[in-house]
Design an enzyme around this catalytic site. Structure first.
Site, short mmCIF file in Angstrom:
data_model
loop_
_atom_site.label_atom_id
_atom_site.label_comp_id
_atom_site.label_asym_id
_atom_site.label_seq_id
_atom_site.Cartn_x
_atom_site.Cartn_y
_atom_site.Cartn_z
N LYS A 1 -8.37 -32.65 79.47
CA LYS A 1 -9.19 -31.65 78.77
C LYS A 1 -9.61 -32.27 77.44
O LYS A 1 -8.77 -32.84 76.74
CB LYS A 1 -8.31 -30.43 78.53
CG LYS A 1 -9.04 -29.17 78.24
CD LYS A 1 -7.99 -28.05 78.22
CE LYS A 1 -8.45 -26.86 77.44
NZ LYS A 1 -9.54 -26.13 78.04
N PRO B 1 -5.43 -23.25 92.87
CA PRO B 1 -5.17 -22.62 94.18
C PRO B 1 -5.10 -23.60 95.36
O PRO B 1 -4.73 -23.21 96.45
CB PRO B 1 -6.34 -21.66 94.34
CG PRO B 1 -7.45 -22.28 93.55
CD PRO B 1 -6.80 -22.97 92.39
N GLY B 2 -5.48 -24.86 95.16
CA GLY B 2 -5.24 -25.82 96.24
C GLY B 2 -6.42 -26.68 96.68
O GLY B 2 -6.37 -27.30 97.74
N GLY B 3 -7.48 -26.72 95.88
CA GLY B 3 -8.66 -27.52 96.25
C GLY B 3 -8.32 -29.00 96.43
O GLY B 3 -8.67 -29.61 97.45
C1 LIG Z 1 -7.52 -26.17 86.93
S1 LIG Z 1 -6.14 -25.56 87.82
C2 LIG Z 1 -5.99 -26.73 89.11
C3 LIG Z 1 -7.00 -26.59 90.19
C4 LIG Z 1 -6.67 -27.42 91.41
N1 LIG Z 1 -6.81 -28.85 91.15
C5 LIG Z 1 -7.53 -27.08 92.62
O1 LIG Z 1 -8.24 -27.98 93.10
O2 LIG Z 1 -7.48 -25.95 93.10
C6 LIG Z 1 -4.79 -25.96 86.77
C7 LIG Z 1 -3.43 -25.55 87.31
O3 LIG Z 1 -2.42 -26.21 86.53
C8 LIG Z 1 -1.27 -25.36 86.58
N2 LIG Z 1 -0.29 -25.73 85.56
C9 LIG Z 1 -0.38 -25.54 84.23
N3 LIG Z 1 0.76 -25.98 83.65
C10 LIG Z 1 1.58 -26.46 84.62
C11 LIG Z 1 2.89 -27.05 84.65
N4 LIG Z 1 3.59 -27.22 83.54
N5 LIG Z 1 3.40 -27.45 85.84
C12 LIG Z 1 2.67 -27.28 86.97
N6 LIG Z 1 1.45 -26.73 87.00
C13 LIG Z 1 0.91 -26.31 85.84
C14 LIG Z 1 -1.86 -23.97 86.40
O4 LIG Z 1 -0.96 -22.98 86.89
C15 LIG Z 1 -3.15 -24.06 87.23
O5 LIG Z 1 -2.97 -23.52 88.53
#
Ligand SMILES: C[S@@+](CC[C@H](N)C(=O)[O-])C[C@H]1O[C@@H](n2cnc3c(N)ncnc32)[C@H](O)[C@@H]1O
Length: 344
Positions: A301, A216-218
């Protein structure tokens, strides 16, 4: 003979919960056997004793820092303890020597099995008090010259003195705490804050950054706070207040479908909870957009029981374009680890 001159030493090592075994493997690889490990908290906190001097152990662990060992504290003395506060105080002052006016942080940890009814805070207060009275030291929380570490288990107390930079982290047990801000978008923000600190980065030095998997944008919010122009990519929605920021460009897409200009970013960050190999492939495809000498911060991961292999494979997949500077399981990483790369 002082502890530093002894040809054997003991430490308490701490890893994230569930990764104690990996940390022990790293220690074994660095020093070889015979090392005696004793569990204090299963797969997380352990005592290790080895036929190597205290200073040599510290030198090796701080210059060839393991990925999973988050924190060490020396054990200079061990005490068969009756659980009484007064006996702990009198033993502690006999076990350590401190110069007057030195700034000392006392860090106390105890296992859950210790049921004396006395809290960690109370033990710390009692230690602070006796050290100040005996040695005229100055108790501090941060910016100490020395840390006195006390670890308590039923029947035994362990104590050690070290410089903060010798513990791998100057936080008690390496548990870095950040205050949650009002309106903070995700706990994930703490990971990037910690990476900035642990990797010794100054994010204000970067002008442009690409955040892959940003919702979400952290992370994006932290990069913007550091004054960076950010391009964020995620098929999921980004926080709507963040979208108002004029330094942000958002592509609501899969990162594989976004076309980026070559050498247009100084920094790439990626915090996708995805299969490491697929994520590596995706990042590799985006690398032309990173300038030579640019930085990449990537969360990987971990596939359980294959943590080392997962890291090795990702580093291999991204080489020779990216060279790894440091890999560390941060306190705020869960089943993952964070890597810091530079583009060759
Ligand atoms: C753990 S969250 C990220 C949290 C983010 N760093 C924060 O601080 O709010 C992982 C994100 O990776 C995105 N994601 C997964 N596969 C993706 C792709 N192929 N391209 C772009 N984003 C992707 C997911 O939609 C998800 O929102």
């Amino acid at each position: 003979m002082s502890v530093d001159e002894l040809q054997s030493s003991a430490f308490i090592g701490t890893a994230n919960r569930g990764y104690g075994q990996q940390a022990q493997e790293e220690i074994l690889r660095l020093f070889g056997s015979p090392i005696k490990f004793t569990h204090l908290v299963p797969n997380e906190i352990f005592l290790f004793q080895l036929p190597v001097s205290k200073s040599e152990v510290i030198l090796k662990l701080t210059t060839q820092e393991p990925m999973f060992l988050r924190h060490i504290q020396p054990v200079d003395a061990e005490f068969d303890w009756d659980g009484e506060l007064a006996s702990l105080q009198s033993w502690a002052i006999r076990s350590v020597q401190l110069d007057a006016q030195s700034k000392v942080a006392v860090q106390v940890r105890k296992t859950e099995e210790l049921t004396t009814g006395i809290s960690q805070g109370e033990y710390k207060q009692a230690l602070d008090h006796i050290l100040t009275e005996t040695y005229a030291t100055v108790p501090v929380a941060k910016g100490s010259e020395f840390i006195v570490s006390l670890y308590l288990v039923p029947g035994i107390a362990y104590i050690g003195v070290s410089k903060p930079e010798h513990n791998l982290s100057d936080w008690s047990g390496g548990a870095i705490r950040y205050r949650k801000e009002e309106g903070q978008l995700s706990r994930a923000k703490f990971k990037l804050l910690e990476a900035e600190q642990v990797f010794g980065l100054d994010l204000t030095q970067y002008k442009t950054a690409l955040d892959v998997g940003a919702a979400p944008g952290g992370w994006t919010s932290l990069l913007l706070e550091r004054g960076i122009k950010v391009t964020a990519i995620d098929p999921a929605k980004l926080d709507k207040d963040l979208l108002k920021n004029k330094n942000l460009t958002f592509h609501q897409k899969n990162a594989a479908d976004v076309k980026l200009q070559d050498a247009s970013f100084e920094l790439i960050v990626c915090d996708m909870s995805w299969s490491p190999r697929q994520m590596g492939k995706l990042i590799k495809g985006l690398l032309p957009a990173l300038i030579t000498g640019g930085t990449a911060i990537i969360t990987v991961k971990l596939m359980h029981k294959k943590a080392f292999q997962t890291v090795r494979e990702l580093v291999g997949d991204l080489s020779p374009d990216l060279t790894v500077q440091k890999a560390k399981q941060l306190f705020h990483n869960r089943e993952e680890l964070t890597l810091f790369f530079i583009k060759a």
